[in-house]
Write a protein that holds these residues in place. Sequence first.
Motif, PDB file in Angstrom:
ATOM      1  N   LEU A   1      30.563  21.714  37.824  1.00 29.89           N
ATOM      2  CA  LEU A   1      31.106  22.659  38.791  1.00 29.89           C
ATOM      3  C   LEU A   1      32.562  22.341  39.138  1.00 29.89           C
ATOM      4  O   LEU A   1      33.345  23.255  39.418  1.00 29.89           O
ATOM      5  N   ALA A   2      32.939  21.068  39.115  1.00 29.23           N
ATOM      6  CA  ALA A   2      34.354  20.732  39.311  1.00 29.23           C
ATOM      7  C   ALA A   2      35.186  21.312  38.169  1.00 29.23           C
ATOM      8  O   ALA A   2      36.302  21.818  38.390  1.00 29.23           O
ATOM      9  N   ALA A   3      34.647  21.271  36.961  1.00 27.85           N
ATOM     10  CA  ALA A   3      35.339  21.877  35.822  1.00 27.85           C
ATOM     11  C   ALA A   3      35.436  23.390  35.991  1.00 27.85           C
ATOM     12  O   ALA A   3      36.452  24.004  35.628  1.00 27.85           O
ATOM     13  N   VAL A   4      34.384  24.017  36.548  1.00 25.54           N
ATOM     14  CA  VAL A   4      34.428  25.455  36.826  1.00 25.54           C
ATOM     15  C   VAL A   4      35.575  25.768  37.797  1.00 25.54           C
ATOM     16  O   VAL A   4      36.307  26.748  37.618  1.00 25.54           O
ATOM     17  N   ALA A   5      35.724  24.940  38.826  1.00 27.56           N
ATOM     18  CA  ALA A   5      36.819  25.144  39.782  1.00 27.56           C
ATOM     19  C   ALA A   5      38.173  25.059  39.082  1.00 27.56           C
ATOM     20  O   ALA A   5      39.086  25.849  39.372  1.00 27.56           O
ATOM     21  N   ALA A   6      38.312  24.100  38.151  1.00 26.08           N
ATOM     22  CA  ALA A   6      39.564  23.984  37.405  1.00 26.08           C
ATOM     23  C   ALA A   6      39.823  25.218  36.552  1.00 26.08           C
ATOM     24  O   ALA A   6      40.956  25.717  36.469  1.00 26.08           O
ATOM     25  N   VAL A   7      38.777  25.738  35.916  1.00 28.47           N
ATOM     26  CA  VAL A   7      38.917  26.951  35.101  1.00 28.47           C
ATOM     27  C   VAL A   7      39.323  28.142  35.974  1.00 28.47           C
ATOM     28  O   VAL A   7      40.168  28.956  35.580  1.00 28.47           O
ATOM     29  N   ILE A   8      38.731  28.246  37.169  1.00 27.88           N
ATOM     30  CA  ILE A   8      39.126  29.324  38.087  1.00 27.88           C
ATOM     31  C   ILE A   8      40.595  29.182  38.458  1.00 27.88           C
ATOM     32  O   ILE A   8      41.329  30.168  38.562  1.00 27.88           O
ATOM     33  N   GLY A   9      41.035  27.934  38.647  1.00 30.50           N
ATOM     34  CA  GLY A   9      42.448  27.702  38.940  1.00 30.50           C
ATOM     35  C   GLY A   9      43.349  28.208  37.828  1.00 30.50           C
ATOM     36  O   GLY A   9      44.407  28.804  38.090  1.00 30.50           O
ATOM     37  N   VAL A  10      42.941  28.003  36.575  1.00 24.60           N
ATOM     38  CA  VAL A  10      43.710  28.505  35.438  1.00 24.60           C
ATOM     39  C   VAL A  10      43.721  30.036  35.435  1.00 24.60           C
ATOM     40  O   VAL A  10      44.765  30.672  35.235  1.00 24.60           O
ATOM     41  N   ALA A  11      42.546  30.630  35.688  1.00 27.50           N
ATOM     42  CA  ALA A  11      42.423  32.089  35.619  1.00 27.50           C
ATOM     43  C   ALA A  11      43.165  32.795  36.744  1.00 27.50           C
ATOM     44  O   ALA A  11      43.585  33.951  36.584  1.00 27.50           O
ATOM     45  N   THR A  12      43.333  32.128  37.885  1.00 24.92           N
ATOM     46  CA  THR A  12      43.953  32.768  39.054  1.00 24.92           C
ATOM     47  C   THR A  12      45.310  32.184  39.387  1.00 24.92           C
ATOM     48  O   THR A  12      45.799  32.357  40.506  1.00 24.92           O
TER      49      THR A  12
END
Length: 391
Positions: free
Chosen positions: A374-385
Amino acid sequence: MPGASRDLTRLRIALTAFFALDGFIFAGWVVRIPAIKQQTDASAGDLGLALLGVSAGAVVTMTLIGRLCRRYGSHPVTVVCAVALSLSVSLPPLTHSAAALGVVLLLFGAAYGGINVAFNSAAVDLVAALRRPIMPTFHAAFSLGGMIGAGLGGLVASVLSPTRHLLGLTLIGLVVTAAAGRALLQEPPAPADRLPSSPMEADRAAPRRTGSRGLVLVFGLIALCTAYGEGAMADWGALHLQQDLAASSGVAAAGYSCFALAMTVGRATGTTLLERLGRARTVIAGGTVAAAGMLLGSLAPSAWAALIGFAVTGLGLANLFPVAVERAGSLTGPSGVAVASTLGYGGMLLGPPAIGFMADWFSLATALTSVAALAAVAAVIGVATRRTMGA
């Protein structure tokens, strides 16, 4: 201008005091849960149901408090919720059954959830007024207050009954509220970039604000990913060290302390980090670091390596929740803070039982890797937004 600057400084100090008070009171209650369990003669299952009262009260209240903040302002709502929190923390020792405990914890949870939405909304306004990313410093105060509350609670547990201890928290809470509340009850300066300059601009801003609701959910998902990790570490970190890595009880207890201390340090330095990297890069880097740290913490073959992993995880997660709440609040005001806070709190509730189920199916070490995921998911969201998240 000097007068306005002094007003903003006074508001910042007052809000910091409320964040610290929130963590202090909540931690003081948590350390007395074993004594309250014994007093109510509740089974583990009954206690678990009673403790759900905190969660239910918080989740139900958060959306309502967002509306009250829009109508009456976040500052007076913060003060009212602080009074309610201070008074309600004295109630659990007065109960003598799990059912009665659950009822008073509904009130405590409602006050706890309410003040979290209210003072985060006030902090979002202050961040906009100061034009500096100071949100992490408020959450550092919350973490520090929690550490002090837990440490003090442990010291007095052997000499004070739960009734006297929690009544003491009530008195401290009311004194702090009286002192810090005065600054909040004065008319706060409105941040210029949150207000339309004309009716025509307000009309143009309305569709953008409506379209921002989806982004608020996205930022709320970052909060969920972060809080999931906090809940998992609080409930399962020590057991992993003791059960899977044969650590002593003292070393096992140090697991969450390492995580919490690292998170406090990370938040205390978060403003500098945000000024240098910007929000998007901070979220991307934080999520990546937390994912790597939790993989080490869950899969390391020794307790000491796991402790290092827990500390790295705390540093990585430290500023994700503050950034998510600040972005959500800047988009849609108190309602955005309420949505992000509710999702974040939901993540904290989801984490411990989800880890437990996965531990039954696989192993506790494997289950804890979900925190890294889930921490990796947060990082991916950071990239997307990264474009909409802003600098």
